[in-house]
Design a protein around this motif. Sequence first.
Motif: not given
Length: 851
Positions: A699-704, A764-777
């Motif tokens: 996760f990329d987390v940013s506070w505002f 408030y916080c802003s979250v950008t999730p990152w998920v690893k795909s089956p291909t590994g990216s």
Amino acid sequence: MGRLAPRPLLLALLSLALCRGRVVRVPAGSLVRVVGTELVIPCNVSDYDGPSEQNFDWSFSASGSSFVELASTWEAGFPAQQYRERLQRGDILLRRTANDAVELHIKNVQHSDQGHYKCSTPSTDATVQGNYEDTVQVKVLSDALHVAASPQPSPGPSLREGEPFELRCSASTTSPLHTHLALQWEVRRGPARRSILSLTHEGRFRPGPGYEQRYRGGDVRLDTVGSDGYRLSVSRALSSDQGSYRCIVILRAAVARNVSVAEGKDLGLACNITTDRADDVRPEVTWSFSRTPDSLLPGSRVLARLDRDSLVHSSPRVALSHVDARSYHLLVRDVSKENAGYYFCHVALWTPGHNRTWHKVAEAVSAPAAVTVTWLEPDYQVYLNASKVPEFSDDLTELECRIVDVKNPEASVRFTVSWYYRVNRRNDDVVTSELLAVMNGDWTLKYGERSKQRAREGDFIFSKEHPDTFNFRIQRTTEEDRGNYYCVVSAWTKQRNNSWVKSKDVFSKPINIFWALEDSVLVVKARQPKPFFAAGNTFEMTCKVSSKNIKSPRYSVLITAEKPVGDLSSPNETKYIISLDQDSVVKLENWTDASRVDGVVLEKVQEDEFRYRMYQTQVSDAGLYRCVVTAWSPVRGSLWREAATSLSNPIEIDFQTSGPIFNASVHSDTPSVIRGDLIKLFCIITVEGAALDPDDMAFDVSWFAVHSFGLDKAPVLLSSLDRKGIVNTAQRDWKSSLSLERMSMLEFLLQVHGSEDQDFGNYYCSVTPWVKSPTGSWQKEAEIQSKPIFITVKMDVLNAFKYPLLIGIGLSTVIGLLSCLIGYCSSHWCCKKEVQETRRERRRLMSMEMD
């Protein structure tokens, strides 16, 4: 009386060819000579300023068509065989009078010498400009004057005083020219000669010296008998009448009645005299000019005079030359209209007397030569051609105004041009012309109101690139420039005071500059070569451009992405990704993914086709993609003008996934704190749907924070932590500090140390999730935001007033002690007075009882 010896006659008509540049000139018109006399033909070159001598060639033609070489100043073998013997004898010779002038002399003129004589000069110029030859016609006449005594009985060798006597003389002429006979009777006694009575060419009688009284009394008179008889009658002879009597006739030959000469050329007239006097006589020749044909009327003025001592008196523009023994040539250079009128030749014959005195023995005036001055205006045509025709706005327009078919050119004539514009109107409207530019005779160029400003800016250019061509160029042709254009070429004549006067205008045919005004059309079609793809693959989109009514287009391309926002009621957000300008320069616009700086590529496949590629696509890249194409037209070489802009059809990126759903929320155990306390804020992420391995999530987390009671201000970034654990904290203007840490995989803590009043507001916080795909990216998911939480920072009243109270009490105590000290010092040192006591007697009080 016997037959008079042959005498020369001269007739001069002016007919010089007009030319530009160098000009060879001989006497104009026809020259007339009597058989047996000498012929002199001058030839000179005008506009020659060389230091060396100019060479001349003379040729002869009896008919004027085929010329035979006669003489040359530089080639000995030039003459034809038939003239070499006369050249060797000296009967034909060339006499140079200046570097640019020569005279052809032919002695003892014969009938075979009648014809056309051509004087030419070899050209050494790089380019031929002018006439290098000129021709004059010579006519040869037989002697036409006959004077003889009348066949009548002689009065005898002696007379008695008082007796009458008569003498007769016969004189006639068969000359084809216009002539007048002037006759004079004279008596000779010993070496002395006395004029008795003469008849002038005007038909007037003039008595000689000593005979005036006898003529008025009728004692001496002169009568005409028949058509050719002249009788001298003396009613009473005196002793002084003794002697030998002679009849003298003078022939006056003038130029033709009507002589025409072109303005700016030279006028040549000849005066030929014939007399039977064989003794020592000296002529005095005077040329005069008058506006009327009567030389005796006032207003006649002398042009040139040759006195009896052969001295010439003339002005700089008038020359008088002694061609031969009895011929005198008048030359008036560069004639103008003021020289039109009547010319007279006055001749007087003088004989020497006793004590070195001179006596006038004969006098005559020629018939008037009527001279008209004409102007051979240059004859030319003007042709207007459009060498550059515009097809669109801002195109170049170039017009060429050429002078063609020039006839009668003159060295003292120059050409200038004027340019005009005429707007296209309907047939029933009045059409007016507007002056664009005019060139005066001194080459100065003046602009019209329509072209003044654009000429200063360099948009209108007027030039003369060739002697016979004028150019007009419009660098950027606008719609207002459409219409008819024409040029006017003016001929200017140089005056004697070196000024220039316009003599002629010639108009060209107009040229219509027009192009149809049609709307620019620009069409952009986008397509996706591979419509099915998964996250992590490459996205490719091509844009094909077609245009119409756009001049030499070049295209600039901008790739945009339209992505939905969280609020469904708000319009979609459009982002600029990458652009390519008309010079093929690529620029990243709002592409902020630092991990994929090289992940987007825009290139030109053909002049009208462009390709956009995005590598390793993310789920967050979903949206509508378009090509925004702008067509540019060239202006003034390296400059470009925007012609049209068009938007392509959208290409959608949509990832159909059944992955997890992420949510974010904010929690705080201390929503209300006292200033200086620690504020703790937790950003808690929850995952719904498919279960994921914690190692496959980041996760990329940013506070505002919005430092207001509402959300009416812009949020301020406080701190951020990316998926790699790197923390970035923004600078703050107050003392409180921030810290951000990950408490667990799904929980992030923001702490505000030493809170201040400014730290209140919505967080408030802003979250950008990152998920690893089956291909590994790693795939970037959509950004999520938590709801805000309001944080209140209160004031500690006791602590707030404790220090001010202590400070106030301390200051009051110090000020009171200081006041007492100042009062004591003042009373002790400044207000003390010294009192002087007066001695008093001490007396005891007596008691009242003692009284």
